[in-house]
Design a protein around this motif. Structure first.
Motif, PDB file in Angstrom:
ATOM      1  N   HIS A 167      -4.248  -4.867 -14.813  1.00 37.68           N
ATOM      2  CA  HIS A 167      -3.046  -5.492 -13.970  1.00 37.68           C
ATOM      3  C   HIS A 167      -4.095  -6.945 -12.643  1.00 37.68           C
ATOM      4  O   HIS A 167      -3.243  -6.755 -12.150  1.00 37.68           O
ATOM      5  N   GLU A 209      -4.020  -6.668  -9.439  1.00 35.31           N
ATOM      6  CA  GLU A 209      -3.628  -5.407  -8.724  1.00 35.31           C
ATOM      7  C   GLU A 209      -5.212  -4.234  -8.671  1.00 35.31           C
ATOM      8  O   GLU A 209      -5.501  -3.962  -7.838  1.00 35.31           O
ATOM      9  N   ARG A 243      -1.165 -10.814 -13.267  1.00 34.34           N
ATOM     10  CA  ARG A 243      -0.647  -9.268 -13.684  1.00 34.34           C
ATOM     11  C   ARG A 243      -1.281  -9.593 -15.132  1.00 34.34           C
ATOM     12  O   ARG A 243      -1.226  -8.293 -15.403  1.00 34.34           O
ATOM     13  N   HIS A 277      -3.601   1.396 -10.239  1.00 31.91           N
ATOM     14  CA  HIS A 277      -2.144   0.180 -10.148  1.00 31.91           C
ATOM     15  C   HIS A 277      -1.984   0.600  -8.929  1.00 31.91           C
ATOM     16  O   HIS A 277      -2.170   1.403  -7.794  1.00 31.91           O
ATOM     17  N   THR A 278      -1.186  -0.916  -8.310  1.00 29.94           N
ATOM     18  CA  THR A 278      -0.765  -1.104  -7.062  1.00 29.94           C
ATOM     19  C   THR A 278       0.608  -1.642  -7.667  1.00 29.94           C
ATOM     20  O   THR A 278       0.932  -2.450  -8.918  1.00 29.94           O
TER      21      THR A 278
HETATM   22 ZN   LIG Z   1      -0.205  -2.132 -12.225  1.00 30.45          ZN
END
Ligand SMILES: [Zn+2]
Length: 365
Positions: A70, A73, A115, A225-226
């Protein structure tokens, strides 16, 4: 050479992250492969996914850790990968086990603070069979224009927010989140668009796993991920092979706090077309191992959601400059990355813990 400390492992831009990753990997003795993306960054810089491999070329056990699915991220994932090398995990590999770090699989999104990919595609919704009819998400069509109103500030935005709140009140929170973020294949300029063909990042990811799992009998995959869950907490989310047996294996390796994406037991609602899908053929031919998303929390859900909406609004309206654009881009980065030493230390500690468990299990399996 001096290896970076945990806090020094993180970067302030894609360019810095990419260079730091390559320098650290080369210094640590990695075999490096570069997959050049055909686009350029905001300052004309080259974009690429870089892969560092440690351990034997014919490894039977492979731990593959991927960052930047993403885009933005990747600030977190890149820092974690560099910190793993700085901590010397490449020197702790048991015989027959390889460590593969795939850096910035969506370099365009990372560099441009988006993203999504250069195709406005959520890469984690793009791994569907595009020869088949795409999954339907009728709820998204209802809310598309409210998510991305004509103006970001003022009466149009207020009307749109009221309509979204009404939608949630009438349909429920899960239906609302599913409509918005489970993925849609009908609005190419919308949010969480899955695309109607494999993106560059999708094709590159396939090339990476085909190159690095070639000799694997067992493997483990982490996708970093974040943006979901409590700040600093890293939730291991089981995404494949989506069986009771596979989930039990993931919990056996990593503990009872592993959640199950398709059962909705974690911070994310269930979704299809994610980056775990390309591993299905490996599992089908008896190559075993857990496929996990690791989700690091940053800020409350509403903060992240609003930052994401704003950035999509900016993109849809074609606005690139000005104070509002600058603020929206900064908010987007901040929504997915906490630029604070304590948060970074939490990320690194969790990644080291999970890496240790993965390597121990790959050695024993
Ligand atoms: Zn993500």
């Amino acid at each position: 050479m001096t290896l970076p400390t945990p806090a020094d492992s993180f970067s302030q831009s894609y360019v810095e992250a990419s260079a730091k990753f390559r320098v650290t990997a080369a210094g640590a003795g990695a075999a490096l492969t570069r997959y050049a993306n055909p686009n350029r960054g905001p300052n004309g810089e080259a974009l690429a996914t870089d892969v560092a491999r440690f351990g034997p070329a014919d490894a039977a056990g492979v731990l593959l850790i991927n960052s930047g699915t993403h885009g933005a991220e990747g600030f977190c994932g890149s820092g974690a990968q560099i910190a793993l090398m700085a901590a010397g995990w490449q020197r702790r590999l048991p015989p027959g086990v390889a460590l593969v770090l795939s850096h910035a699989i969506n370099p365009y999104g990372f560099a441009w603070l988006r993203r999504v990919t250069e195709e406005n595609v959520d890469l984690n919704r793009n791994f569907v069979d595009h020869a088949q009819p795409h999954p339907a998400n009728p709820g998204y069509a209802e809310i598309h224009d409210w998510l991305l109103p004509a103006a970001w500030e003022g009466p149009e935005r207020e009307t749109a927010d009221a309509a979204l709140a009404r939608f949630t009140a009438e349909r429920g929170d899960l239906a609302s989140r599913t409509a918005q973020s489970s993925g849609q294949y009908t609005h190419p300029d919308g949010m969480f668009y899955g695309g109607i063909a494999p993106t560059w990042s999708n094709r590159t990811f396939h090339a990476i796993i085909d190159a690095h799992l070639r000799t694997a009998q067992r493997f483990c995959f982490f996708d970093l991920h974040t943006g979901l869950g409590p700040s600093g907490y890293g939730e291991p989310s089981y995404v494949g092979r989506d069986t009771e047996e596979g989930f039990a294996e993931a919990q056996r390796w990593f503990g009872p706090d592993v959640t199950w994406l398709s059962r909705g037991t974690g911070a994310s609602q269930p979704l299809g077309g994610h980056i775990g899908e390309p591993f299905a053929p490996y599992h089908a031919r008896g190559v075993t191992g857990p496929v996990l998303g690791i989700e690091f929390g940053t800020h409350p859900r509403e903060v992240v959601r609003t930052a994401l909406r704003a950035e999509h609004w900016l993109h849809r309206r074609g606005i690139a400059d000005g104070q509002l654009a600058a603020r929206i881009k900064r908010d987007l980065r901040d929504a997915f990355y906490v630029d604070a030493d304590e948060w970074k230390a939490q990320i690194v500690a969790r990644c080291e813990e999970l890496t240790g468990k993965a390597i121990a299990n790959l050695a024993q399996a």
